[in-house]
Design a protein around this motif. Structure first.
Motif, PDB file in Angstrom:
ATOM      1  N   SER A 284       0.394  -0.890  -0.073  1.00 52.09           N
ATOM      2  CA  SER A 284       0.037  -0.047   0.343  1.00 52.09           C
ATOM      3  C   SER A 284       0.384   1.517  -0.203  1.00 52.09           C
ATOM      4  CB  SER A 284      -1.123   0.344   1.222  1.00 52.09           C
ATOM      5  OG  SER A 284      -0.274   0.097   2.365  1.00 52.09           O
ATOM      6  N   VAL A 285       1.758   1.074  -0.025  1.00 51.52           N
ATOM      7  CA  VAL A 285       3.502   2.137  -0.104  1.00 51.52           C
ATOM      8  C   VAL A 285       2.991   3.076  -1.773  1.00 51.52           C
ATOM      9  CG1 VAL A 285       4.896   3.045   0.005  1.00 51.52           C
ATOM     10  CG2 VAL A 285       4.493   1.100   1.663  1.00 51.52           C
ATOM     11  N   VAL A 286       3.042   4.060  -1.209  1.00 51.40           N
ATOM     12  CA  VAL A 286       3.471   5.425  -2.324  1.00 51.40           C
ATOM     13  C   VAL A 286       4.767   4.116  -3.478  1.00 51.40           C
ATOM     14  CG1 VAL A 286       2.504   7.201  -3.635  1.00 51.40           C
ATOM     15  CG2 VAL A 286       0.953   6.282  -2.019  1.00 51.40           C
ATOM     16  N   GLY A 287       4.156   4.594  -5.275  1.00 56.19           N
ATOM     17  CA  GLY A 287       5.083   4.330  -5.735  1.00 56.19           C
ATOM     18  C   GLY A 287       6.281   2.462  -5.311  1.00 56.19           C
ATOM     19  N   SER A 288       5.433   2.184  -4.323  1.00 60.76           N
ATOM     20  CA  SER A 288       6.120   0.607  -4.496  1.00 60.76           C
ATOM     21  C   SER A 288       5.975  -0.273  -6.107  1.00 60.76           C
ATOM     22  CB  SER A 288       5.378  -0.178  -3.253  1.00 60.76           C
ATOM     23  OG  SER A 288       3.964  -0.142  -4.299  1.00 60.76           O
ATOM     24  N   GLY A 289       5.412   0.103  -7.380  1.00 57.31           N
ATOM     25  CA  GLY A 289       5.313  -0.064  -8.179  1.00 57.31           C
ATOM     26  C   GLY A 289       6.006   0.402  -9.515  1.00 57.31           C
ATOM     27  N   TRP A 290       6.621   1.179  -8.590  1.00 60.95           N
ATOM     28  CA  TRP A 290       7.623   2.249 -10.087  1.00 60.95           C
ATOM     29  C   TRP A 290       8.400   1.285 -10.730  1.00 60.95           C
ATOM     30  CZ3 TRP A 290      12.519   4.805 -10.197  1.00 60.95           C
ATOM     31  CH2 TRP A 290      12.772   5.457 -10.966  1.00 60.95           C
ATOM     32  N   THR A 291       9.223   0.364 -10.131  1.00 56.73           N
ATOM     33  CA  THR A 291       9.877  -0.037 -10.370  1.00 56.73           C
ATOM     34  C   THR A 291       9.744  -1.076  -9.659  1.00 56.73           C
ATOM     35  OG1 THR A 291      11.353   0.012  -9.382  1.00 56.73           O
ATOM     36  CG2 THR A 291      11.812   1.141 -11.829  1.00 56.73           C
ATOM     37  N   ILE A 292      10.019  -3.293 -10.414  1.00 57.22           N
ATOM     38  CA  ILE A 292       9.624  -3.783 -10.059  1.00 57.22           C
ATOM     39  C   ILE A 292      10.647  -5.232 -10.778  1.00 57.22           C
ATOM     40  CG2 ILE A 292       7.656  -5.717  -9.708  1.00 57.22           C
ATOM     41  CD1 ILE A 292       5.668  -3.955 -10.298  1.00 57.22           C
TER      42      ILE A 292
END
Length: 411
Positions: A284-292
């Motif tokens: 639920s952290v904002v930006g946690s899916g920016w790079t994967i």
């Protein structure tokens, strides 16, 4: 007495600078050669370079780093795969920053030396080297999913390798949706079957997937399948095969200019038919899916290295997969330095050791070793169960000597 690796206990090693060149993490793609040796294809000044690193415990040593191609922008977009312990295939961009074509090169490794074969153009069409995802089907065959022309259609090509010579097949269109090849993650299900997660058009950016079968160098596509009808769920994608008929896909959820939460979904495959599970929020952290980047620890445990917050800290998450359900999410921040979640690539070296490549704020190439407690054993007594930590490494089910709770434990 049952022995198992404790994946909930992550020990973070020292972050090691691998190159002092700015933008040396551009396009970084790391592959495992053996338990103690890693090859990293990366860019310096937009040229393609190859780096050899050795690992001792949690120490990383750069053995060599050499330029592999003199073609301009050959180091901008890169996807490398290991063909064997001493041979690597690298798909890469070439010719132009904005509308370059697709190239490839095979490198051989002999001890501490890297020898590059001839750089081969696989396509002269513009934008075919913009985005790509290469996978090894065998020691002499590679599949590359890639973008095509200014519409960024999803295409794929199969190449045969003999020594360092590359023979290409026919470039095949897999999707007619604009920008369907702009974000791609391809994985091998077998030597003749490939799963590709990708996006739809830029406006909706839905998450899609397709299964392709391969016969020699001929590609037969299945039905392109919608996995998420939520807008902006495929700006960032990374997939991994759990087994031959089941895959896990980590992806973003939310517009890239705002949320970018980390989500995951499990799919099963029967023939060329894809059945999706429930899309599940992992962070639920904002930006946690920016790079994967995702990799498999076991058939039921996956490791995700990704960004965290809008400062793009390097972060990790371990999930348990039970059939098509995602549970037991364990998260850990790997760096408190901003912008360290750029140019990431993750490898499993052994069952208790991970190698993670990443960049810094100036895209300087770094790497870090994560380790887990090697083995935790459940000891049965007449009255209760007592956990101990193994004195030596062991596989699940092995009988090993352990430190009991009343002993001093050095971890």
């Amino acid at each position: 007495m049952k022995c198992f690796t404790d994946y909930s206990n992550i020990n973070v090693g020292e972050d090691t600078e691998l190159s002092n060149q700015e933008h040396s993490s551009t396009g970084a793609s790391a592959v495992k050669l053996n338990d103690n040796t890693v090859f990293i294809a990366h860019g310096i000044n937009n040229y393609l370079y190859g780096m050899l690193c050795t690992i001792s415990a949690t120490d990383i040593t750069v053995v060599t780093d050499i330029q592999l191609s003199t073609v301009s922008y050959s180091g901008w977009t890169i996807s490398a795969v290991a063909l064997s312990e001493n041979k690597v295939f690298i798909a890469h961009s070439c010719d132009d920053f904005l509308d370059g074509c697709l190239g490839a090169i095979v490198c051989t490794i002999n001890g501490t030396e890297i020898t590059a074969g001839s750089d081969t153009k696989l396509s002269t069409t513009s934008y075919t080297g913009g985005k790509m995802s290469a996978i090894a089907l065998s020691e002499n065959k590679v599949f590359i999913a890639h973008s095509y022309n200014s519409n960024n259609y999803l295409y794929a090509i199969v190449c045969n390798i003999s020594g360092t010579t590359i023979t290409k097949g026919t470039d095949t269109q897999l999707s007619s949706s604009v920008d369907s090849g702009y974000e791609i993650s391809a994985i091998a299900l077998s030597e003749s079957k490939v799963f590709i997660a990708h996006r739809s058009n830029t406006t909706n950016c839905y998450l899609y997937a397709i299964v392709c079968t391969i016969s020699d160098k001929t590609i037969t596509k299945g039905t392109d399948t919608l996995l998420s009808a939520v807008t902006s769920t495929a700006h960032t994608i990374s997939a991994v095969a759990l087994e031959e008929n089941r895959v896990f896909i980590a992806h973003n959820y939310g517009n890239k200019t705002s949320d970018y939460f980390l989500y995951g979904i499990v799919c099963t495959i029967s023939g060329a038919t894809i059945t999706k599970g429930t899309d599940t929020q992992i962070s639920s952290v904002v930006g946690s899916g920016w790079t994967i980047r995702v990799t498999k620890l076991t058939e039921s445990k996956i490791f995700i290295v990704h960004s965290s917050s809008n400062s793009h800290y390097l972060h990790s998450t371990i999930c348990t997969i039970n059939e098509m359900t995602i549970t037991d999410i364990t998260q850990k921040q790997l760096s408190t330095v901003a912008n360290t979640a750029q140019g990431i690539s993750a490898l499993v070296l052994t069952k208790d050791k991970l190698f993670i490549v990443h960049g810094s704020s100036n895209y300087i190439l770094h790497a870090i070793i994560n380790t887990f407690i090697k083995c935790v054993c459940l000891l049965s007594t007449s009255t209760d169960d007592i956990y101990g930590i193994s004195k030596d490494n062991g596989a699940e089910g092995d009988t090993v000597d352990v430190y009991r709770p009343y002993e001093e434990v050095a971890v």
